[in-house]
Design a protein around this motif. Structure first.
Motif, short mmCIF file in Angstrom:
data_model
loop_
_atom_site.label_atom_id
_atom_site.label_comp_id
_atom_site.label_asym_id
_atom_site.label_seq_id
_atom_site.Cartn_x
_atom_site.Cartn_y
_atom_site.Cartn_z
N TYR A 55 -64.09 10.05 18.15
CA TYR A 55 -65.03 9.41 17.21
C TYR A 55 -65.94 8.48 18.01
O TYR A 55 -66.23 8.74 19.18
CB TYR A 55 -64.13 8.69 16.18
CG TYR A 55 -64.77 7.91 15.09
CD1 TYR A 55 -65.60 8.49 14.15
CD2 TYR A 55 -64.50 6.54 14.97
CE1 TYR A 55 -66.16 7.74 13.13
CE2 TYR A 55 -65.04 5.78 13.95
CZ TYR A 55 -65.88 6.39 13.03
OH TYR A 55 -66.43 5.63 12.02
N ASP A 56 -66.39 7.41 17.40
CA ASP A 56 -67.31 6.46 18.01
C ASP A 56 -66.59 5.67 19.11
O ASP A 56 -65.48 5.23 18.87
CB ASP A 56 -67.77 5.51 16.88
CG ASP A 56 -69.00 4.75 17.22
OD1 ASP A 56 -69.60 5.01 18.26
OD2 ASP A 56 -69.37 3.88 16.42
N PRO A 57 -67.15 5.46 20.31
CA PRO A 57 -68.53 5.69 20.71
C PRO A 57 -68.82 7.06 21.35
O PRO A 57 -69.99 7.43 21.47
CB PRO A 57 -68.79 4.59 21.73
CG PRO A 57 -67.46 4.35 22.38
CD PRO A 57 -66.45 4.61 21.30
N ALA A 89 -64.13 -3.86 13.05
CA ALA A 89 -64.70 -3.70 11.70
C ALA A 89 -65.52 -2.43 11.70
O ALA A 89 -66.74 -2.45 11.77
CB ALA A 89 -65.55 -4.90 11.33
N ASN A 90 -64.83 -1.32 11.66
CA ASN A 90 -65.50 -0.02 11.58
C ASN A 90 -65.01 0.62 10.29
O ASN A 90 -63.82 0.54 9.97
CB ASN A 90 -65.12 0.85 12.79
CG ASN A 90 -65.95 2.12 12.85
OD1 ASN A 90 -65.89 2.95 11.95
ND2 ASN A 90 -66.72 2.27 13.91
N ASN A 91 -65.95 1.24 9.57
CA ASN A 91 -65.56 1.81 8.27
C ASN A 91 -64.43 2.84 8.39
O ASN A 91 -63.77 3.15 7.40
CB ASN A 91 -66.78 2.37 7.52
CG ASN A 91 -67.70 3.15 8.43
OD1 ASN A 91 -67.24 3.86 9.32
ND2 ASN A 91 -69.00 3.03 8.20
N ALA A 92 -64.16 3.32 9.62
CA ALA A 92 -63.05 4.27 9.81
C ALA A 92 -61.70 3.67 9.43
O ALA A 92 -60.74 4.39 9.20
CB ALA A 92 -63.00 4.74 11.25
#
Ligand SMILES: NC(=O)c1ccc[n+]([C@@H]2O[C@H](COP(=O)([O-])OP(=O)(O)OC[C@H]3O[C@@H](n4cnc5c(N)ncnc54)[C@H](O)[C@@H]3O)[C@@H](O)[C@H]2O)c1
Ligand SMILES: O=C(O)C[C@H](O)C(=O)O
Ligand SMILES: [Mn+2]
Length: 540
Positions: free
Chosen positions: A92-94, A448-451
């Motif tokens: 996922y991110d990044p 604080a990531n919506n994941a």
């Protein structure tokens, strides 16, 4: 549907590879097509992890994992579930930002995605059917690639965000991977680099906008809703001028979710509640400054505002706690180019002696003394030392969340924020950050990531087949993450660690499902059981 022979080995939902038993090999006509030794799933995981560990870069690691996904979904998710913390930034991110920027050049496999072109609308229904033959689709993540993370317009290449978000749904909350569909709406791109690249795989024209664009989105929504009734429709990374419009159009009628607006609002509220739990302060005493009040920034602001109203403030009182700063500086009621989502939170020039000077973050921080500063601006390094020191001079425990993704776009580094505030800042970042040693204390930094919330929110809603996603369900999700971190520990994080993602996703799911039951948005009666029944596990 029953597969055998090479069709079985090539079907990544049903393929077990070397774990097919002797009997299964005979029965399915694949004897002789695999080495004789029969492996267990655990052995396959061990072997795959050994190979994964040898890859030098995050990008190589991600490509290796995608090969496994393309071959054997069960193995991929078993491996992912055993290494959630390590794999999240890779799958996922990044890292996903790199694969999106290079999608047309790296291209290996569509990974079950469906590509819907605005130029071939008569194929839309057939495309959705082709992509899902024999599968009961419950969850769609759709993007049009216009506002990918903070890296902008990547056209059809944005499809990887739909693919990646869905992988997190399954790894975190156990959404059945056979029931999901990644979708990209290709309406063109305004990215000049892509338009002039012969290898670019999307439509080589400017974005279609206005009525034609909205009619295409609507055709997709209506066709998908017809084919897959009661699905959960997750919108991701649409542009600032469309995201809220689309959500507002559908949210009262179908089970719809916008991750950047609602998911980010939930996780940021949860992080702020976690920070206030550490500082022992009240939400209604805070002064909130949003830097970069776009899709995410305005979505978060509304969620924090709603929370203040729930805690007893009148709407009028609550509004006095908010300041928005965007490209124009502090947003006033007479500022040019306001979005509908910004308008309710603008200020009046008459409130300030120096209103005309409030054109940059530093001047605004000096003027309003925020206690909470949230960055969703896509502008790296904009939370500078003088700004942070000015903020810290007027509040004991400044709450500072640089949320812009990916890593290269973050408004500040957590380490600097701690240094500049002498360890006082309560921090959350959009991407994962390792624990930081400062003055003998180990600081854990919350992500604080919506994941951290959308998987539980989706599973909970789907488990009870909720009619719509209500504000109450969203609010419940934000309050479900409390109590997991021990706030009395020095250096405690404001949010629970990603290593526990699978466990707290279930807590979120149960809370959301219960809320749907309480609001009579479902005929289900037992939230815990519904979530347990809905949860898929990677096993043969
Ligand atoms: N952590 C998370 O869970 C999360 C979730 C969603 C978005 N984000 C991040 O937030 C960022 C914004 O995403 P978005 O979807 O809201 O994009 P967006 O384009 O809708 O919003 C960005 C806003 O920043 C403003 N901006 C640009 N330059 C500025 C400047 N110099 N000063 C002040 N404001 C400026 C823009 O005008 C716009 O309003 C992205 O980097 C994204 O990755 C993080
Ligand atoms: O995708 C992410 O990491 C979070 C968020 O949805 C974003 O757009 O940045
Ligand atoms: Mn996003």
């Amino acid at each position: 549907m029953k597969y055998e022979g090479l069709d079985l080995l090539n079907n990544h939902f049903f393929n077990k590879g070397t774990a097919f038993t002797k009997e299964e090999r005979k029965e399915n006509h694949i004897e002789g097509l695999l080495p004789p030794f029969v492996q267990t799933l655990d052995q396959q995981v061990e072997q795959a992890y050994e190979n994964y560990s040898k890859k030098a870069t995050f990008l190589d690691k991600r490509m290796y994992l995608m090969d496994i996904f393309n071959e054997n979904v069960t193995l991929f998710y078993k491996l992912f579930s055993e290494h959630v913390n390590e794999f999240m930034p890779v799958v996922y991110d990044p890292t996903i930002a790199d694969t999106i920027e290079n999608y047309s050049h790296f291209f290996l496999d569509p990974q079950n995605a469906v590509y819907l072109s605005i130029d071939d609308q008569d194929e839309l229904e057939a495309s959705l059917k082709n992509a899902t033959k024999g599968r009961d689709i419950k969850l769609i993540v759709v993007t049009d690639g216009e506002g990918i993370l903070g890296i902008g317009d990547w056209g059809v290449q944005g499809v990887d965000i739909s693919v990646g978000k869905l992988m997190v749904y399954t790894a975190a909350a156990g959404v059945d991977p056979k029931s999901v569909l990644p979708v990209v709406l290709d309406v063109g791109t305004n990215n000049k680099e892509l338009l002039s690249d012969d290898l670019y795989m999307g439509n080589h024209h400017q974005r279609v906008t206005g009525d034609k664009y909205y009619a295409f989105v609507d055709k997709f929504v209506q066709t998908a809703e017809n084919l897959f009734p009661n699905m959960y429709l997750h919108f991701e990374d649409f542009g600032r001028s469309n995201a809220a419009n689309i959500l507002n159009k559908y949210k009262d009628d179908i089970l719809t979710f916008n991750d950047d607006i609602q998911g980010t609002g939930i996780i940021t509220l949860a992080g702020i509640l976690g920070a206030l739990n550490i500082s022992k302060q009240k939400l209604t005493d805070q002064v909130y400054l949003s830097f970069g009040a776009g899709t995410a920034g305005a979505g978060i602001t509304k969620r924090i505002f709603d929370a203040m109203v729930e805690e007893g403030l009148s709407e009028e009182e609550a509004k006095k706690h908010f300041y928005l700063v965007d490209k124009q500086g502090l947003l006033f009621d007479d500022t040019e180019g306001l979005t509908p989502e910004q308008k309710p939170f603008t200020r009046q020039r008459s409130e300030f002696d120096n209103a005309d000077e409030l054109t940059n973050l530093e001047a605004v921080v000096k003027a309003v003394h925020p206690t909470i500063l949230v960055g969703t601006s896509t502008q790296p390094g904009t939370f500078t030392e003088p700004i942070i020191k000015e903020m810290a001079a007027h509040t004991e425990r400044p709450i500072i969340f640089p949320l812009s993704n990916p890593t290269k776009l973050a408004e500040a580094k957590a380490e600097d924020l701690l240094k500049w505030t002498d360890g006082k800042a309560l921090i959350a970042t959009g991407i994962p950050v390792d624990p930081i040693e400062y003055n003998g204390v180990t600081y854990n930094i919350g992500q604080a990531n919506n994941a951290l919330v959308y998987p539980g929110l989706g599973l909970g809603s789907l488990a009870v087949n909720a009619k719509v996603l209500s504000d109450g369900m969203i609010n419940k999700a934000a309050h479900s993450l409390g109590g997991i971190v021990d706030a009395t520990q020095p250096g405690a994080a404001v949010l629970p660690p990603v290593s526990k993602l699978d466990k707290f996703s279930i807590t979120v799911a149960e809370g959301v499902a219960q809320q749907a039951i309480d609001e009579k948005l479902t005929s289900a009666t037992d939230a815990k059981k519904a979530v347990e029944d809905a949860k898929w596990e990677p096993k043969y």
